[in-house]
Enzyme design. Structure first.
Site, short mmCIF file in Angstrom:
data_model
loop_
_atom_site.label_atom_id
_atom_site.label_comp_id
_atom_site.label_asym_id
_atom_site.label_seq_id
_atom_site.Cartn_x
_atom_site.Cartn_y
_atom_site.Cartn_z
N SER A 46 0.82 -1.22 0.00
CA SER A 46 0.00 0.00 0.00
C SER A 46 0.85 1.26 0.00
CB SER A 46 -0.93 0.01 1.22
OG SER A 46 -1.81 -1.08 1.18
N PHE B 77 3.50 1.82 -1.49
CA PHE B 77 3.98 2.13 -2.84
C PHE B 77 2.87 2.69 -3.71
CE2 PHE B 77 6.57 -1.52 -1.33
CZ PHE B 77 7.77 -0.85 -1.21
N GLU B 78 1.63 2.56 -3.27
CA GLU B 78 0.51 3.13 -4.02
C GLU B 78 0.13 4.50 -3.48
OE1 GLU B 78 -2.51 0.20 -3.63
OE2 GLU B 78 -1.78 -1.01 -5.33
N MET B 79 0.27 4.65 -2.14
CA MET B 79 -0.15 5.92 -1.53
C MET B 79 0.85 7.04 -1.78
SD MET B 79 -1.81 4.70 2.11
CE MET B 79 -0.25 4.03 2.66
#
Length: 509
Positions: free
Chosen positions: A308, A310-312
């Site tokens: 997560s 790396f997505e946020m």
């Protein structure tokens, strides 16, 4: 008076002149030529000339075929419809006969009896010396026909006997197809062999080439780490046999082999990250300083959506999408059926530069297994520097705190903290249980007052320890023994945590 080639000559000792007679006792090749005899008769000078020809000794052998060779039939592949000339060469010794006898035959027939498109050429003298001759007779085909494919014999003879040699004409189409099929078959077998070798040993071959002829990827990129290791720790109360193996692989086997055996430098957040108020920014900086991103994909990692962050974080997300960093995805178990695998597939599609390596349990732990070879191949290219275990320093001494001194380790639980003896050899350490966990400390320029933590034995010594992150963030357990929470953190905006949550620590070596 005798002259040779009209010139007086000093005769050698074996040449004797007696009156009007010249006796040559041993004839040599240079004795050949014109000899002139001069004498006076009734007041007149009379000359007579005779030619002396020197030859080899008279042979007692029949001629010898040179091509084709005797008793060794020669096969000639011919193309139907094309002209053809076949030469027969033979050696004739000196026999005193007027000329060499040489001719061609097809079976029992002379060439003159055959079709008009087949004929013999003229006998040609190739070389002559002292009466010995090498001659050639050609057999000429204006256009080779199907009926001409047969055996032809060249005969040579003299008074001493006869010799012969044969030529077999064969259609070229058949042999051409056989040779073509054989050549293509050999090429195909070689190709299959090469493909098989490549399929079985492609990683070994590429590693050999990279280690011996490849460059060092870390030479000029100004990055500090070879790889960033992303892994979610398992809940100690939920540990089962499979999870325990995964935990051991991710936290012990993987870093130990990559760092100590292959000489890579890893960044492991739970071990190397200094807790601070800019946690996300620090992680981003460390990922940017890494050449690879290793994600240990386990069911717990998927359930907790370990990716997560790396997505946020926009910078990290852009690095994955743009291919700025290569991602190595290590699948520890068969995830299908255990988790929502659709999320894993979505993650894979998001990453531009992705390599998937499967860890298959204990059999993958061997250093010569395909798993390690594939993993090392996906890691940055560098000259292999295998370091023995005795030469390896503690990883903290190689990292940010390499210049600091070792102090006794600090063992922290949810209710107490005590000093325990340091262990230099980490391989002898075994975790006693899921609550009591070892923590390693290093001297650090940060003043920890005695009032901050309920640990009287360390006084005001400047230390840095891997105490639970929850304590560093100001969170307290529900059953904390500290009487006054305000003494621990006077402006605590966070909710208290349970003892189990407090047991998760950040091991910073």
């Amino acid at each position: 008076l005798f002259l040779q080639e009209c010139k007086p000559k000093m005769w050698r000792s074996v040449v004797i002149q007696k009156g009007n007679t010249l006796l040559i006792q041993e004839v040599q090749e240079e004795d050949g030529g014109n000899y002139t005899c001069e004498l006076k008769f009734e007041g007149k000078l009379i000359r007579r000339t005779v030619e002396l020809k020197v030859t080899a000794l008279l042979t007692d052998k029949p001629p010898k075929p040179l091509f084709p060779m005797e008793n060794q039939p020669t096969v000639i592949d011919v193309q139907l419809g094309n002209p053809l000339t076949v030469a027969c060469k033979a050696f004739f010794g000196f026999s005193g006969e007027s000329g060499p006898m040489i001719y061609w035959m097809k079976g029992e027939k002379f060439i003159e009896e055959l079709e008009g498109h087949i004929r013999e050429g003229e006998v040609r003298l190739l070389r002559e010396h002292l009466g010995e001759k090498e001659v050639e007779l050609t057999l000429i085909f204006d256009a080779v026909e199907e009926a001409d494919l047969a055996n032809y014999t060249c005969h040579v003879e003299n008074r001493n006997g006869r010799k012969h040699a044969s030529v077999l004409l064969r259609k070229k189409d058949l042999i051409y197809k056989i040779e073509l099929a054989g050549g293509l078959g050999a090429i195909l077998l070689l190709l299959i062999l090469l493909v098989t070798i490549y399929k079985c040993y492609n990683i070994e071959l590429m590693l050999f080439y990279r280690q011996n002829f490849g460059g060092d990827e870390a030479a000029d990129d100004n990055k500090e780490y070879d790889a960033y290791l992303s892994y979610t720790k398992v809940d100690p109360d939920a540990l089962d046999r499979d999870n325990n193996e995964e935990e051991q692989f991710a936290l012990e086997i993987l870093p130990d082999v990559l760092e100590k055996h292959y000489g890579y430098k890893l960044f492991i957040p739970d071990r190397d990250l200094i807790p601070s108020g800019t946690y996300i920014e620090d992680l981003t900086r460390c990922v940017e300083q890494s050449r690879r991103l290793i994600i240990v994909l386990t069911p717990d990692y998927v359930l907790r959506r370990g990716w997560s962050i790396f997505e946020m974080e926009n910078r990290l997300h852009n690095m994955l999408v743009s291919g700025e960093i290569k991602v190595i995805l290590i699948e520890c178990t068969e995830l299908k059926g255990k988790v929502n695998y659709h999320e894993v597939e979505s993650l894979k599609h998001t990453i531009k530069l992705l390599s998937v390596v499967k860890w298959k349990g204990p059999k993958s732990s061997k250093l010569n297994s395909k798993f390690w070879k594939r993993l090392v191949f996906e890691m940055p290219g560098k000259k292999k520097e295998v370091v023995s275990r005795h030469q390896v320093l503690d990883s903290a001494e190689q990292g940010l705190f390499g210049d600091l001194q070792t102090v006794p380790s600090l063992a922290v639980t949810g209710t107490s903290a005590t000093l325990v003896e340091s262990r230099a050899d980490l391989s002898d350490y075994h975790q006693a249980d899921s609550v009591h966990m070892r923590h390693y400390c290093r001297g650090y320029e940060y003043d920890v007052s005695a009032a901050t933590l309920p640990i009287a034995s360390i006084s005001n010594h400047h230390t840095y320890c891997n105490i639970p992150l929850t304590l560093l963030n100001g969170q307290l357990p529900l059953n904390n023994a500290v009487k006054d929470p305000q003494e621990f953190h006077r402006n605590n905006p966070l909710l208290p945590l349970s003892a189990k949550e407090l047991s998760f620590t950040s091991d910073i070596w």
